[in-house]
Structure formats: C-alpha cells, structure tokens
Write an enzyme that holds these catalytic residues in place. Structure first.
Site, short mmCIF file in Angstrom:
data_model
loop_
_atom_site.label_atom_id
_atom_site.label_comp_id
_atom_site.label_asym_id
_atom_site.label_seq_id
_atom_site.Cartn_x
_atom_site.Cartn_y
_atom_site.Cartn_z
N ARG A 132 -77.65 33.94 -15.82
CA ARG A 132 -78.22 33.16 -16.91
C ARG A 132 -77.14 32.72 -17.89
O ARG A 132 -76.24 33.48 -18.21
CB ARG A 132 -79.24 34.06 -17.63
CG ARG A 132 -80.10 33.38 -18.63
CD ARG A 132 -81.40 34.08 -18.78
NE ARG A 132 -81.29 35.34 -19.51
CZ ARG A 132 -82.35 36.06 -19.86
NH1 ARG A 132 -83.56 35.68 -19.55
NH2 ARG A 132 -82.18 37.19 -20.51
N ARG A 172 -75.12 35.57 -22.58
CA ARG A 172 -75.56 36.52 -23.61
C ARG A 172 -74.89 37.86 -23.34
O ARG A 172 -74.81 38.28 -22.18
CB ARG A 172 -77.08 36.71 -23.50
CG ARG A 172 -77.89 35.94 -24.50
CD ARG A 172 -79.36 35.94 -24.15
NE ARG A 172 -79.97 37.26 -24.04
CZ ARG A 172 -81.27 37.46 -23.78
NH1 ARG A 172 -82.08 36.45 -23.60
NH2 ARG A 172 -81.76 38.68 -23.69
N ARG A 217 -80.14 47.92 -19.30
CA ARG A 217 -81.47 47.44 -19.71
C ARG A 217 -82.52 47.82 -18.66
O ARG A 217 -83.65 48.17 -18.99
CB ARG A 217 -81.45 45.91 -19.89
CG ARG A 217 -80.70 45.48 -21.13
CD ARG A 217 -80.40 44.00 -21.12
NE ARG A 217 -81.57 43.16 -21.34
CZ ARG A 217 -81.60 41.86 -21.09
NH1 ARG A 217 -80.55 41.26 -20.60
NH2 ARG A 217 -82.69 41.18 -21.33
N ARG A 245 -92.91 47.95 -25.66
CA ARG A 245 -91.91 48.37 -24.68
C ARG A 245 -91.84 49.88 -24.57
O ARG A 245 -91.05 50.39 -23.77
CB ARG A 245 -90.55 47.85 -25.12
CG ARG A 245 -89.99 46.75 -24.22
CD ARG A 245 -88.73 46.33 -24.87
NE ARG A 245 -87.79 45.64 -24.09
CZ ARG A 245 -87.59 44.33 -24.13
NH1 ARG A 245 -88.39 43.56 -24.82
NH2 ARG A 245 -86.61 43.79 -23.46
N LYS A 279 -90.83 36.57 -18.00
CA LYS A 279 -91.93 36.67 -18.98
C LYS A 279 -91.84 35.58 -20.04
O LYS A 279 -92.83 34.96 -20.39
CB LYS A 279 -91.91 38.02 -19.72
CG LYS A 279 -92.06 39.24 -18.86
CD LYS A 279 -92.15 40.50 -19.72
CE LYS A 279 -90.92 40.78 -20.56
NZ LYS A 279 -89.74 41.18 -19.78
P1 AMP Z 1 -85.65 40.61 -24.48
O1 AMP Z 1 -85.21 39.23 -24.76
O2 AMP Z 1 -87.15 40.80 -24.56
O3 AMP Z 1 -85.10 41.16 -23.18
O4 AMP Z 1 -85.07 41.53 -25.66
C1 AMP Z 1 -83.67 41.61 -25.91
C2 AMP Z 1 -83.34 42.92 -26.62
O5 AMP Z 1 -84.05 42.98 -27.87
C3 AMP Z 1 -83.74 44.19 -25.88
O6 AMP Z 1 -82.78 44.58 -24.92
C4 AMP Z 1 -83.86 45.17 -27.04
O7 AMP Z 1 -82.58 45.59 -27.49
C5 AMP Z 1 -84.48 44.31 -28.13
N1 AMP Z 1 -85.96 44.35 -28.08
C6 AMP Z 1 -86.80 43.32 -27.82
N2 AMP Z 1 -88.08 43.72 -27.86
C7 AMP Z 1 -88.06 45.04 -28.17
C8 AMP Z 1 -89.06 46.03 -28.34
N3 AMP Z 1 -90.37 45.75 -28.20
N4 AMP Z 1 -88.65 47.29 -28.65
C9 AMP Z 1 -87.35 47.59 -28.82
N5 AMP Z 1 -86.36 46.72 -28.64
C10 AMP Z 1 -86.69 45.45 -28.32
#
Ligand code: AMP
Length: 218
Positions: free
Chosen positions: A127, A160, A171, A88, A13
C-alpha cells in the site's frame, strides 16, 4: 443501520465502509483515520497516539472510546453509522454496548470480513498513500498512473510507517491476540455475519450488501 466492520488490518474494511457509507448515506467512523488526522495536526491526542501507532500497537482504550463517544453524539449518527476499526478489544466492545444502551440504542450487526493472512500481508506492505490528499494506491493491485506519484494531486507517495513489513507483523499479532476474540464475543450475541473479503472490491461489496439485505438493514 448501526454496523461494525470487524477484521484484521488490510482486509479492506475502510474501502468497503466508504462504499457502504456513500451508498446508504450513513457516516463512517474510522478510529484509524481520526487518529492519523490527529497525528498530522500534532494535537495532544495525536502526540499521545503516535508512538503506539508507529509500532503497530493499540492506542489506549480511554483515547479511542472518547473519540467514538464524541462521534456517536453527533446528529449525523442519529440514523445509523458504520464503525471501522472500533471496537478492537473486548473492553472497547463492552464500552460501545454501554454507550449505545445509554442512548436507548444497540448494534444491528457486526460483519467479520475474512481474508487469508498471506493476502493481507501483501495488501498492506504494497500500500502507498498520498501524504497530501490521503488517496491510497497499491503497487500491484491499484498502481498510480506514474509510479510513486499521486494521480489526484501529484504529490510523492509514501509508505505508511505502520505498513512496513515488521509493523504489519506486529499489527497482525495484536489483531490475533486482542481483536479476534471479538468474533466469539459477537457470535455469542447472535450479531455476527462472516463475509469473504477476498477478490475484487465490488464482489466483496455485493456480499456485504447481501448480508445487510438479509437482515433488513438496507
Ligand atoms: P487502522 O487504520 O484501523 O488499521 O488503525 C491504525 C492504528 O490506529 C492502529 O494500528 C492502532 O494503533 C490505532 N487504532 C485504530 N483504531 C483503534 C482502536 N479501536 N483501538 C486502539 N487503537 C486503534
């Protein structure tokens, strides 16, 4: 172009949103990127979010909703935006709907990017990120010229914390339980388009652009 990119972690994404953003001149709003920056800068918000993120859990809705509300209020978002990683949960989606309604606006489309689970695990666990300039590589699919160092700035690459195997599994579980219900939520509102996220970045981009063109969003 008021767009949401939906999909499991690792479907690409962020990469696709970056390219759409550059192509159509609409800002990308990535809650994950904003939270990671807050963690790096050790802000109050970052300190609050870090523990959840390291465990692969969601940060509380109140935090992310506040971030998105602030961003949507910026002039840059007046002509549209690409949301990556938000909403989310169903409550976040409802809140987004209210925020936009309050501005006399609404979402144009939600694109659900789909990639088989095994592929997603491979993409995430391989990654590697640059802690200095944030460039992203992959041990198999996009290796740096010199193993372990950033092509752009030479810093040592890291994995990461949330890309480690156990956290990736956590996740994906969170995605299945809390985010996947949004597919049904937006399909019912006739806003959802499915896009095959497998294969090369440029092929996925082409499929996305086709969807946007079909809905006269370009
Ligand atoms: P991402 O890079 O989008 O996978 O986000 C990394 C982490 O940030 C996720 O595993 C969550 O812990 C947090 N996070 C990002 N976006 C959200 C969201 N919309 N709601 C809650 N936690 C989020």
């Amino acid at each position: 172009m008021r767009l949401v990119l939906l999909g499991a972690p690792g479907v690409g994404k962020g990469t696709q949103a970056d390219q759409l953003s550059a192509r159509f001149g609409r800002p990308k709003i990535s809650t994950g990127d904003i939270l990671r920056e807050a963690v790096r800068n050790e802000t109050t918000l970052g300190l609050e979010a870090k523990a959840c993120m390291d465990e692969g859990k969601l940060v509380p809705d109140s935090i992310v909703v506040g971030i998105v509300r602030d961003k949507l209020g910026e002039p840059a978002c007046a002509r549209g935006f690409l949301l990556d990683g938000f909403p989310r949960t169903v409550p976040q989606a409802e809140e987004l709907g209210r925020m936009l309604e309050g501005r006399g606006s609404r979402l144009d489309r939600v694109v659900n990017v789909m990639v088989p689970r095994e592929e997603v695990v491979k993409r995430l666990t391989g990654r590697r990120s640059c802690p200095k300039c944030q460039a992203v590589f992959h041990v198999d699919f996009a290796p740096p010229a010199r193993a372990g160092s950033c092509d752009r700035c030479g810093a040592a690459l890291v994995q990461r914390t949330d890309d480690k195997r156990e956290t990736v599994e956590a996740r994906l579980k969170v995605y299945e339980e809390q985010t996947a219900p949004l597919i049904h939520y937006y399909r019912q509102k006739a806003l959802l388009s499915d896009v095959d996220g497998s294969g090369r970045v440029e092929d996925v981009q082409r499929r996305l652009v086709e969807v946007l063109e079909a809905h006269r969003l370009t």
